[in-house]
Design an enzyme around this catalytic site. Structure first.
Site, PDB file in Angstrom:
ATOM      1  CG  ASP A 174       2.997 -27.600 -13.499  1.00 21.23           C
ATOM      2  OD1 ASP A 174       4.055 -27.081 -13.103  1.00 21.23           O
ATOM      3  OD2 ASP A 174       2.805 -27.930 -14.688  1.00 21.23           O
TER       4      ASP A 174
ATOM      5  CG  ASP B  61     -14.338  19.405  -5.284  1.00 25.87           C
ATOM      6  OD1 ASP B  61     -15.539  19.575  -5.594  1.00 25.87           O
ATOM      7  OD2 ASP B  61     -13.810  18.283  -5.187  1.00 25.87           O
TER       8      ASP B  61
ATOM      9  CG  LEU C 226      -4.214  19.472  -3.699  1.00 24.06           C
ATOM     10  CD1 LEU C 226      -3.431  20.313  -4.697  1.00 24.06           C
ATOM     11  CD2 LEU C 226      -5.711  19.607  -3.965  1.00 24.06           C
TER      12      LEU C 226
END
Lengths: 528, 413
Positions: free
Chosen positions: A36, A286, A422
């Site tokens: 652990d 823009d 884009l």
């Protein structure tokens, strides 16, 4: 039994570790088997901490089970106390020790340690990491600040010739941008004339926790971790607490009003000089192309709900889907989903999330590291807004999510993948060029993947009940070669939606094969 | 050999055996590893696997939930349901390992029985086996030992009288192929590997089988093979040029390859590897190295670094010392080498700080904190994930240790 490959949250003792590791002069002993200790690497590798977490494990093995694991636990607590000399000791169990029922809290309480002992009940088989962090902070506050509680009734003592002060509650080790959010909000409060009394748990000592009641009010940065503690402080010390999480410009403005009201200060000077570029950048021409972008949002409840608001009010996006893995805060997410008229997704199964993303075909995903990978597979842009964290979520630079600077960070982070999309489209206009042929994957989505590898095939393929194949291109209705050709001329980031809409249109009208005409009829039909 | 051995119990900073699934599932290409465990197990796997988790791994966790504990749901019925669904979605799977964890052991879920039941239900398409990867029984690489032990009864019987060579322990495919070429060149034609790359291509085993351990953590597998009549060839492990030569020679001797032939086959590789190792080891010469325990590879690695890189051994920690298998390695270490077995990590850190070695080999939980204290570290986990065995990897192995020192010398910030 639930089958999983990946989980959004670790077990609750990891939440306790996040609290302990964020603090100073605190130590935690976990009754836990060998292995652990893996959790240490979350802090030393993902967060790049330069110190080991202040956690000691009993590391019991099979041979100890036949003997006395309770004694092993007590010996470990004693050794940790002597070596680390903390101001307070947290004790708890991991999932395996919980089954042994050694009662670490009771054992440690009986050891007569020179410092306060805070026993933690961490039910591993029903609760998870954030719950564990919340419970740990709550128990720390109750044990350490509780004795300072005033008698019931009466008013809070008057503030005498000092600036108003508040606590900042919720930041932990391994938190998503907690480090930078604390700095941003502390500076914002300072500009308002408000002092931060204690930030907890990040950077606090147990002595600081004991002083929580001295503040005038509490600022809850991360409700998943701090809401329970803030409610207790309100009941016990009559400290009000903030409800607005200052993510985004609008929420930060509301937050400024809220704390100004609680502190009795004038918010206007700060609001007159916000220092954020987001409002202007969002209005800049823009940014027009951002209008109505369909965005899918998934994360912890606080970040998901905040992101949905920012997306709509500050980016002009449309929320296509909203969900969370924080079941404890499902109500808040459901309410928000109603506002945006989408179906809320409350799940901790990432395959369900993947299926939903594939079905909704959003243009942008705002999610966790898992959604980043889902989006990559589906060929959609993604920005990360929430834990679980990854090494990338600890940038070298200052990058808060909250406050006015946080809003600037959101603008840059969320617009980036769309801008890249884009750009990819503009390059794609030269698609006959050898470099930009239609099969090439967008370079910003990981380079060399082919169209096929990005298709939403069954991922790790475990949980049933989600049918990824149904969404996969190629399995569906027939397209004429001309129509397929035409489809390819559509920018890749809306191509999936076009395909889906056209196929739905055709199926509803029993049109086959799909022709160029069908494509444009469907486009006209679905256009907004 | 009488080495001063520090034996310690306390917090140990070692992964549990489940972690070995991360390389085993890559090695056996049509097997799926289903951990029957808790959210902690799943979280460990995703933390250790890193980005690999996003690439359709052939492992997963069946999470034991509260209702499985409360007896509301019969855990066995739940397991059958989960397995049926999994196999339905993954038709490519030919072998399924049910892997026990700490919680499944504490609640005494009998996975061996479950495997037998499920094997019957899904025969002949899928074989279902079980082993434990729990931290209660296993540390890190011992998970592979347990996995291979579970495979041994499945190996077909080799009744032929012709001797065959079996190489035991996961190696990278490229390393297996290199060894196969070398053995063939010596005239040892029948070379098999365990684990095999495909679940239905398991190597046959019998009294004619001679096996070489390629990994130092396979004590149980060796015993199981011996019970099937196979005989272990004693050798050091194939790390570094000398280790590889001695390892290959053990097979050559058993298969009657004469020395001139052995030399002829190995000499070009030895020459090439020596030159490469020499170049790479320059920054390591006379540097002092400290090993925290991790994979049981520490002793062979220490032998290589001392013998071929001229390093001084400050402390060599191993999670478990298998005296018999380690004998050929220990015989090559200086008699005053400090070994430690088991771990109390805080005390070991005290010793490490006190000694201030030039290089510390440790796990990911300790590396950055030690770097911040001014020490130079090498992550031990890389040593099990990188192909390091054999001649052509010897320089790569040295490079893993040299790089942190070179880097530290470069940085001016």
């Amino acid at each position: 039994m639930q089958l999983t490959v990946w989980t959004y949250e670790g077990p609750p003792h990891v939440g306790a570790m996040r609290v302990a590791t964020g603090m100073e002069r605190t130590h935690c002993v976990l009754h836990a088997p060998q292995g652990d200790t893996y959790a240490d690497l979350l802090f030393t590798m993902i967060e790049r901490r330069d110190r080991r977490p202040p956690v000691t494990y009993t590391s019991f093995q099979a041979r100890d089970l036949g003997r006395d694991t309770a004694q092993l636990f007590m010996d470990t607590v004693r050794a940790a106390q002597e070596r680390f000399q903390p101001q307070a000791m947290l004790v708890g169990t991991s999932c395996t020790a919980e089954l042994l029922q050694d009662d670490p809290g009771g054992l440690a309480a009986g050891m007569d340690l020179p410092v306060p002992v805070i026993p933690l009940e961490l039910p591993s088989y029903s609760r998870k990491e954030n719950w564990g962090a919340s419970e740990t902070l709550y128990q720390l506050a109750r044990t350490l600040a509780g004795p300072q509680a005033p008698a019931p009734g009466g008013d809070r003592p008057a503030r005498e010739g000092r600036r108003p002060r508040c606590n900042l509650l919720g930041p932990t080790a391994l938190g998503f941008r907690h480090r930078d959010d604390v700095r941003e909000i502390t500076a914002l409060l300072d500009r308002l004339g408000i002092d931060v009394h204690v930030t907890a748990p990040l950077g606090a000592t147990p002595a600081d926790i004991a002083r929580l009641g001295e503040a005038d009010f509490n600022v809850v940065l991360y409700p998943e971790i701090a809401a329970a503690t803030a409610q207790w402080l309100q009941r016990t010390f009559r400290q009000p607490y903030t409800r607005t999480v200052p993510i985004g410009v609008c929420a930060t403005r509301e937050f400024v009003h809220e704390v100004a009201e609680l502190a009795g200060v004038d918010p206007e000077p700060v609001l007159a000089d916000e220092g954020t570029r987001l409002p202007w950048y969002a209005r800049s021409v823009d940014s027009n192309y951002l209008t109505g972008k369909r965005v899918f949002i998934f994360g912890d409840a606080t970040h998901a709900v905040a992101a949905a608001r920012v997306a709509t009010e500050e980016f002009g996006f449309q929320v296509a889907g909203l969900g969370t893995y924080s079941r404890e805060f499902a109500r808040e997410v459901r309410e928000a989903a109603r506002r945006y008229e989408v179906e809320p997704l409350i799940t901790d199964d990432y395959l369900e999330v993947e299926a939903r993303v594939a079905e909704l075909q959003p243009e942008l995903v705002l999610g966790t590291q898992m959604e980043r990978h889902i989006a990559k597979r589906l060929g959609v842009g993604c920005a990360v807004i929430s834990a679980p964290v990854h090494v990338q979520d600890f940038p070298a630079r200052y990058a808060p999510q909250m406050g006015f600077e946080g809003a600037n960070v959101l603008f840059d982070t969320w617009v980036h993948p769309l801008m890249m999309g884009l750009e990819e489209h503009l390059l794609g206009m030269f698609r006959e060029d050898f470099e930009f042929h239609a099969e090439a994957a967008p370079s910003h989505l990981g380079g060399t993947g082919s169209e096929r590898s990005r298709s939403p095939e069954a991922p790790a393929g475990e949980s049933a009940g989600n049918d990824m194949e149904a969404a996969a291109p190629g399995d569906g209705p027939q397209w004429t070669p001309e129509a397929e050709q035409e489809l390819r001329k559509i920018p890749f980031f809306v191509r999936g939606k076009a395909r889906r809409n056209t196929e739905r249109y055709a199926a509803e009208r029993d049109i086959h094969p799909i022709t160029v005409e069908t494509l444009y009829e469907a486009k006209a039909y679905f256009s907004r | 050999m009488d080495f001063p051995i520090i034996r310690e119990r306390g917090q140990n900073e070692i992964f549990c055996g489940l972690t070995s699934i991360i390389w085993l599932h890559r090695k056996i290409q049509d097997a799926f590893f289903l951990v029957v465990g808790s959210r902690t197990c799943a979280h460990l796997m995703q933390s250790a696997a890193g980005v690999m988790i996003f690439a359709e791994p052939r492992f997963g966790t069946a999470l034991i939930e509260e209702r499985d504990l409360a007896g509301l749901a019969d855990a066995n019925e739940e397991l059958d349901r989960v397995v049926a669904r999994l196999l339905e979605r993954r038709p490519d799977i030919r072998m399924l390992f049910l892997v026990g964890s700490c919680p499944s052991e504490v609640i005494k879920l009998d996975l061996q029985r479950a495997a037998a039941r499920l094997s019957q239900a899904h025969a002949p398409r899928v074989r279902v086996l079980s082993y434990t990867g729990s931290g209660l029984e296993t540390g890190f690489t011992q998970g592979e030992d347990q996995c291979l032990i579970s495979l041994v009864p499945e190996l077909p019987a080799d009744t032929g009288s012709a001797p065959s060579l079996l190489v035991v322990g996961s190696l990278a495919d490229i390393v297996e192929d290199q060894f196969t070429r070398l053995f063939r060149a010596m005239g040892i034609e029948d070379v098999r590997f365990l684990p095999a790359r495909k679940a239905d291509a398991l190597p046959a085993v019998g009294p004619g089988t001679r096996f070489l351990l390629a990994q130092p953590f396979l004590g149980g597998t060796a015993r199981a093979l011996e019970e099937r009549g196979a005989r272990r060839l004693e050798a050091p492990f194939p790390l570094g040029v000398e280790g590889t030569t001695a390892w290959l020679r053990a097979a050559a001797a058993a298969f009657g390859v004469d020395e001139p032939r052995f030399h002829e086959v190995t000499a070009p590789a030895v020459e090439r590897a020596r030159a490469a190792v020499e170049r790479t080891c320059e920054p390591l010469n006379e540097r002092r190295i400290f090993f925290f325990p991790d994979s049981q590879m520490e002793i062979p690695l220490a032998r290589f670094l001392r013998q071929e890189a001229g390093m001084e051994l400050v402390e060599v920690g191993t999670p478990y010392l298998h005296r018999e298998h380690m004998a050929p390695e220990l015989a090559q270490l200086p008699a005053d080498t400090v070994l430690s077995e088991g771990q109390d990590v805080d005390r070991q850190l005290d010793r490490c700080r006190e000694a201030h070695p030039d290089l510390v080999v440790c796990g990911l939980g300790l590396a950055n904190p030690l770097e911040a204290e001014g020490m130079t570290t090498k992550w031990s986990i890389e040593l099990v994930f990188t192909p390091v065995q054999g001649y052509d990897q010897a320089a790569d192995l040295a490079e893993l240790f040299a790089r942190p020192l070179i880097r530290r010398a470069k940085l001016r910030v």
